[in-house]
Design a protein around this motif. Structure first.
Motif, mmCIF file in Angstrom:
data_model
loop_
_atom_site.group_PDB
_atom_site.id
_atom_site.type_symbol
_atom_site.label_atom_id
_atom_site.label_comp_id
_atom_site.label_asym_id
_atom_site.label_seq_id
_atom_site.Cartn_x
_atom_site.Cartn_y
_atom_site.Cartn_z
ATOM 1 N N LYS A 36 -0.160 5.400 -5.559
ATOM 2 C CA LYS A 36 0.292 6.287 -4.484
ATOM 3 C C LYS A 36 -0.009 5.671 -3.117
ATOM 4 O O LYS A 36 0.863 5.603 -2.251
ATOM 5 N N ASP A 37 -1.237 5.198 -2.922
ATOM 6 C CA ASP A 37 -1.626 4.607 -1.638
ATOM 7 C C ASP A 37 -0.808 3.361 -1.315
ATOM 8 O O ASP A 37 -0.244 3.242 -0.228
ATOM 9 N N ILE A 38 -0.756 2.445 -2.252
ATOM 10 C CA ILE A 38 -0.079 1.173 -2.020
ATOM 11 C C ILE A 38 1.432 1.386 -1.924
ATOM 12 O O ILE A 38 2.099 0.788 -1.081
ATOM 13 N N GLY A 39 1.963 2.248 -2.774
ATOM 14 C CA GLY A 39 3.390 2.538 -2.708
ATOM 15 C C GLY A 39 3.808 3.075 -1.361
ATOM 16 O O GLY A 39 4.844 2.697 -0.810
ATOM 17 N N ARG A 40 2.998 3.954 -0.808
ATOM 18 C CA ARG A 40 3.277 4.518 0.512
ATOM 19 C C ARG A 40 3.230 3.424 1.578
ATOM 20 O O ARG A 40 4.095 3.355 2.447
ATOM 21 N N VAL A 42 3.731 0.196 1.127
ATOM 22 C CA VAL A 42 4.792 -0.788 0.910
ATOM 23 C C VAL A 42 6.161 -0.196 1.232
ATOM 24 O O VAL A 42 6.944 -0.782 1.972
ATOM 25 N N HIS A 43 6.453 0.956 0.669
ATOM 26 C CA HIS A 43 7.797 1.502 0.758
ATOM 27 C C HIS A 43 8.076 2.287 2.028
ATOM 28 O O HIS A 43 9.210 2.334 2.484
ATOM 29 N N GLU A 44 7.084 2.911 2.576
ATOM 30 C CA GLU A 44 7.289 3.688 3.788
ATOM 31 C C GLU A 44 6.865 2.913 5.026
ATOM 32 O O GLU A 44 6.985 3.406 6.133
ATOM 33 N N GLU A 45 6.336 1.707 4.820
ATOM 34 C CA GLU A 45 5.897 0.846 5.915
ATOM 35 C C GLU A 45 4.953 1.573 6.868
ATOM 36 O O GLU A 45 5.078 1.500 8.083
ATOM 37 N N VAL A 46 4.014 2.310 6.288
ATOM 38 C CA VAL A 46 2.998 3.001 7.079
ATOM 39 C C VAL A 46 2.159 1.953 7.802
ATOM 40 O O VAL A 46 1.847 0.905 7.246
ATOM 41 N N VAL A 47 1.803 2.232 9.011
ATOM 42 C CA VAL A 47 0.968 1.313 9.773
ATOM 43 C C VAL A 47 -0.411 1.269 9.134
ATOM 44 O O VAL A 47 -1.039 2.306 8.922
ATOM 45 N N ILE A 48 -0.874 0.081 8.816
ATOM 46 C CA ILE A 48 -2.150 -0.112 8.136
ATOM 47 C C ILE A 48 -3.299 0.551 8.889
ATOM 48 O O ILE A 48 -4.173 1.160 8.292
ATOM 49 N N GLU A 49 -3.287 0.464 10.199
ATOM 50 C CA GLU A 49 -4.382 1.019 10.981
ATOM 51 C C GLU A 49 -4.549 2.516 10.731
ATOM 52 O O GLU A 49 -5.644 3.035 10.766
ATOM 53 N N ASP A 50 -3.451 3.205 10.470
ATOM 54 C CA ASP A 50 -3.505 4.648 10.227
ATOM 55 C C ASP A 50 -4.126 4.982 8.879
ATOM 56 O O ASP A 50 -4.561 6.098 8.652
#
Length: 89
Positions: A36-40, A42-50
Motif C-alpha cells: 500500500k505504501d510503496i504503491g501509493r 510509485v503510482h500516485e507520485e506522492v512527494v517523498i517528503e510528505d
C-alpha cells in the motif's frame, strides 16, 4: 538524481512485493502495508517528503521481518533505506 534513483528503487521494491508469497499471517500484514505504501508512492507520485515520517520506520521493520526468509526483498528494502538516508531522511 537521487530522487530519480529512489523512484526506480521504489518501482523495483513494489515489483518484488508483488512477487512475494505470503507465508504466515504476520508476513501477510507486513506485505499488505508495504504494498500500500510503496504503491501509493510509485503510482500516485506522492512527494517523498510528505511520507517520510513513517516510511523509513516501516521499511526498517519490514527489513527485519524479511531478512531471513526473503533475502532478495531485504536487499531491495535496504537499497531504498540507503537512498532515503542519502537524501537526508
Amino acid at each position: 538524481m537521487e530522487k530519480q534513483r529512489l523512484q526506480e528503487l521504489l518501482v523495483q521494491l513494489h515489483e518484488e512485493l508483488e512477487q512475494t508469497e505470503t507465508v504466515d499471517e504476520r508476513t501477510g500484514e507486513v506485505l499488505t502495508d508495504l504494498k500500500k505504501d510503496i504503491g501509493r508512492l510509485v503510482h500516485e507520485e506522492v512527494v517523498i517528503e510528505d511520507e517520510q515520517d513513517g516510511l523509513t520506520e516501516r521499511l526498517g521493520n519490514a527489513l527485519d521481518h524479511f531478512e531471513e526468509d526473503h533475502p532478495k526483498l531485504s536487499i531491495v528494502i535496504q537499497h531504498v533505506l540507503d537512498s532515503l538516508a542519502r537524501m537526508g531522511f
